[in-house]
Design a protein around this motif. Structure first.
Motif, mmCIF file in Angstrom:
data_model
loop_
_atom_site.group_PDB
_atom_site.id
_atom_site.type_symbol
_atom_site.label_atom_id
_atom_site.label_comp_id
_atom_site.label_asym_id
_atom_site.label_seq_id
_atom_site.Cartn_x
_atom_site.Cartn_y
_atom_site.Cartn_z
ATOM 1 N N TYR A 1 38.160 9.301 -33.077
ATOM 2 C CA TYR A 1 36.832 8.805 -33.813
ATOM 3 C C TYR A 1 37.159 8.420 -35.129
ATOM 4 O O TYR A 1 37.079 7.417 -35.953
ATOM 5 N N VAL A 2 38.519 9.361 -35.648
ATOM 6 C CA VAL A 2 39.253 8.096 -36.916
ATOM 7 C C VAL A 2 39.659 6.905 -37.124
ATOM 8 O O VAL A 2 39.410 6.194 -37.992
ATOM 9 N N LEU A 3 40.421 6.813 -36.174
ATOM 10 C CA LEU A 3 41.534 5.645 -35.422
ATOM 11 C C LEU A 3 39.821 4.439 -35.738
ATOM 12 O O LEU A 3 39.915 3.231 -35.727
ATOM 13 N N HIS A 4 39.364 5.094 -35.169
ATOM 14 C CA HIS A 4 38.490 3.844 -34.885
ATOM 15 C C HIS A 4 36.828 3.111 -36.154
ATOM 16 O O HIS A 4 36.589 1.719 -35.857
ATOM 17 N N ASN A 5 36.672 4.582 -37.420
ATOM 18 C CA ASN A 5 36.608 3.877 -37.925
ATOM 19 C C ASN A 5 37.503 3.489 -38.721
ATOM 20 O O ASN A 5 37.100 3.407 -40.554
ATOM 21 N N LEU A 6 38.197 3.211 -39.197
ATOM 22 C CA LEU A 6 39.443 2.862 -39.710
ATOM 23 C C LEU A 6 39.517 1.318 -40.495
ATOM 24 O O LEU A 6 38.900 0.084 -38.607
ATOM 25 N N PRO A 7 39.099 0.917 -41.446
ATOM 26 C CA PRO A 7 38.536 -0.573 -41.859
ATOM 27 C C PRO A 7 40.292 -1.426 -41.486
ATOM 28 O O PRO A 7 41.253 -0.644 -42.114
ATOM 29 N N SER A 8 40.508 -2.587 -41.417
ATOM 30 C CA SER A 8 41.074 -3.277 -41.772
ATOM 31 C C SER A 8 42.717 -3.255 -40.832
ATOM 32 O O SER A 8 42.958 -3.830 -41.511
ATOM 33 N N LYS A 9 42.026 -2.961 -39.715
ATOM 34 C CA LYS A 9 42.850 -3.272 -38.511
ATOM 35 C C LYS A 9 42.488 -4.198 -37.744
ATOM 36 O O LYS A 9 41.143 -4.665 -37.489
ATOM 37 N N ASN B 1 43.058 1.007 -26.257
ATOM 38 C CA ASN B 1 42.855 -0.225 -27.248
ATOM 39 C C ASN B 1 44.117 -0.521 -28.479
ATOM 40 O O ASN B 1 44.386 0.710 -28.549
ATOM 41 N N ILE B 2 45.477 -1.494 -28.429
ATOM 42 C CA ILE B 2 45.837 -1.365 -29.538
ATOM 43 C C ILE B 2 46.119 -2.565 -31.352
ATOM 44 O O ILE B 2 45.470 -3.685 -30.391
ATOM 45 N N TYR B 3 45.826 -1.621 -31.715
ATOM 46 C CA TYR B 3 45.330 -2.251 -32.856
ATOM 47 C C TYR B 3 46.603 -2.475 -33.949
ATOM 48 O O TYR B 3 48.060 -1.332 -34.086
ATOM 49 N N SER B 4 47.066 -3.457 -34.846
ATOM 50 C CA SER B 4 47.945 -3.595 -35.940
ATOM 51 C C SER B 4 47.297 -3.105 -37.576
ATOM 52 O O SER B 4 46.238 -3.641 -37.804
ATOM 53 N N TYR B 5 47.950 -2.244 -37.964
ATOM 54 C CA TYR B 5 46.945 -1.913 -39.494
ATOM 55 C C TYR B 5 47.746 -2.784 -40.530
ATOM 56 O O TYR B 5 47.303 -2.623 -41.748
ATOM 57 N N ASP B 6 48.366 -3.691 -40.643
ATOM 58 C CA ASP B 6 48.885 -4.334 -41.897
ATOM 59 C C ASP B 6 49.988 -5.572 -40.754
ATOM 60 O O ASP B 6 49.589 -5.836 -39.212
ATOM 61 N N ASP B 7 49.816 -6.670 -41.528
ATOM 62 C CA ASP B 7 49.956 -8.233 -41.344
ATOM 63 C C ASP B 7 51.126 -8.261 -40.915
ATOM 64 O O ASP B 7 51.521 -9.636 -40.199
ATOM 65 N N ILE C 1 52.935 -1.260 -38.585
ATOM 66 C CA ILE C 1 51.838 0.329 -38.348
ATOM 67 C C ILE C 1 50.765 -0.511 -36.879
ATOM 68 O O ILE C 1 50.252 -0.666 -36.780
ATOM 69 N N LEU C 2 51.169 0.158 -35.972
ATOM 70 C CA LEU C 2 50.657 0.219 -35.086
ATOM 71 C C LEU C 2 49.972 1.132 -34.404
ATOM 72 O O LEU C 2 50.099 2.477 -34.372
ATOM 73 N N LEU C 3 47.926 0.680 -34.077
ATOM 74 C CA LEU C 3 47.713 2.253 -33.641
ATOM 75 C C LEU C 3 47.272 2.003 -32.175
ATOM 76 O O LEU C 3 46.410 0.981 -31.518
ATOM 77 N N VAL C 4 47.238 3.151 -30.948
ATOM 78 C CA VAL C 4 46.618 3.009 -30.402
ATOM 79 C C VAL C 4 45.488 4.087 -29.375
ATOM 80 O O VAL C 4 45.630 5.095 -30.629
ATOM 81 N N SER C 5 44.496 3.475 -29.534
ATOM 82 C CA SER C 5 43.369 4.769 -28.584
ATOM 83 C C SER C 5 43.654 4.651 -27.246
ATOM 84 O O SER C 5 42.796 3.702 -26.719
ATOM 85 N N VAL C 6 43.485 5.760 -27.210
ATOM 86 C CA VAL C 6 43.496 5.999 -25.593
ATOM 87 C C VAL C 6 42.393 6.226 -25.413
ATOM 88 O O VAL C 6 42.205 7.483 -25.556
ATOM 89 N N PRO D 1 50.007 6.703 -46.638
ATOM 90 C CA PRO D 1 49.670 7.264 -47.911
ATOM 91 C C PRO D 1 48.444 5.870 -48.150
ATOM 92 O O PRO D 1 47.397 6.450 -49.116
ATOM 93 N N GLY D 2 48.861 4.764 -47.697
ATOM 94 C CA GLY D 2 47.904 4.341 -48.631
ATOM 95 C C GLY D 2 46.403 3.633 -47.407
ATOM 96 O O GLY D 2 46.118 3.230 -47.493
ATOM 97 N N LEU D 3 46.916 4.627 -46.616
ATOM 98 C CA LEU D 3 45.238 4.547 -45.262
ATOM 99 C C LEU D 3 43.869 4.969 -46.276
ATOM 100 O O LEU D 3 43.842 6.105 -46.945
ATOM 101 N N ASP D 4 43.693 3.968 -45.810
ATOM 102 C CA ASP D 4 41.548 4.731 -46.726
ATOM 103 C C ASP D 4 41.419 5.505 -45.324
ATOM 104 O O ASP D 4 40.223 4.362 -44.384
#
Length: 263
Positions: free
Chosen positions: A60-68, A96-102, A106-111, A231-234
């Motif tokens: 739920y948290v990863l799904h609602n993170l912006p800018s990924k 899905n595999i996401y990048s949180y920066d350009d 930082i990579l995010l994986v939602s299993v 620390p900069g996570l929204d």
């Protein structure tokens, strides 16, 4: 004279396991694989941090993170795509595999798909050590009551951790400040396989398990934990409309607030 057509047949001379010998073995499942988006990133990816969400609150948290940004999807051939939406949804059976920066640091994986114990090792190898070679891994999962040695109250939010040897050698300020998972309790499935993969590859790895499995309180904990790691996570969008999140546990007490890390 007995009627051979109506009388019960005599017992078989074979045991059930002997009868199975006459059945051809099932065909092996195709191997899972990762499909990367276009343009395809340069492989292997070498993020400084890989976060793998397995539990319902962390998803739920990863799904609602912006800018990924969506980088790719892990495909399990035995899991059908039927019912999945075009845009990522919490209802999809996906990974899905996401990048949180350009810079893909930082990579995010939602299993969100079921991974059987037999497939856990091959999935963990795909996520760690082949196309993705992270410096540090944080895995987020839930405590299973059947595997926990002790009493779990539905009114209390708890969290604990397991670490690899490389993580234990890291500086204290960069590590997750939680108690260790109690001895005698068991962690299995994909999360255990991912942590073992980190140990084999000498990667800093932390498995954070939380309780209960659902509820706004444990979602706030996951959000606070990730904000401490990044620390900069929204996380403002995560806490928005959180009371509408369906809870099966009626969480009332936020036990992690006793820790200086999350105050």
């Amino acid at each position: 004279m007995e009627d051979v057509l109506t009388e019960n047949p005599p017992p078989s001379r074979f045991f059930q396991e002997d009868l199975n010998n006459f059945v051809p073995p099932p065909e092996p499942l195709p191997s899972p694989f990762i499909v990367f988006s276009n343009p395809k990133p340069k492989l292997p990816l070498r993020p400084s941090l890989l976060i793998v969400a397995v539990s319902s609150p962390s998803l739920y948290v990863l799904h609602n993170l912006p800018s990924k940004t969506l980088l790719g999807t892990l495909i399990l051939p035995e899991v059908p795509f039927s019912g999945n939406t075009i845009e990522p949804s919490l209802e999809d059976k996906s990974c899905n595999i996401y990048s949180y920066d350009d810079k893909n640091s930082i990579l995010l994986v939602s299993v969100q798909l079921p991974v059987s114990p037999e497939r856990s090792n091959i999935v963990s190898r795909l996520l760690i050590g082949q196309d993705i070679v992270p410096e540090r891994v944080v895995i987020l999962d839930s405590i299973q009551s059947r595997n926990f040695r002790g009493r779990l109250s539905p009114d209390e939010t708890l969290a604990a951790k397991l670490e690899t040897s490389a993580e234990k050698k890291a500086t204290t300020t960069s590590r997750v400040n939680l108690d260790y998972f109690p001895s005698g309790s068991v962690i299995d499935g994909l999360s255990a396989s991912l942590l073992s993969r980190c140990q084999i590859k000498n990667i800093r790895g932390t498995l954070v398990i939380s309780w209960p499995e659902f509820g706004p309180s444990v979602i706030r904990f996951v959000g606070a934990l990730l904000k401490n790691i990044i620390p900069g996570l929204d996380v403002a969008s995560v806490n928005k409309d959180l009371d509408k999140y369906s809870s099966r546990t009626g969480v009332k007490k936020d036990a992690w607030l006793d820790s200086d890390l999350y105050t």
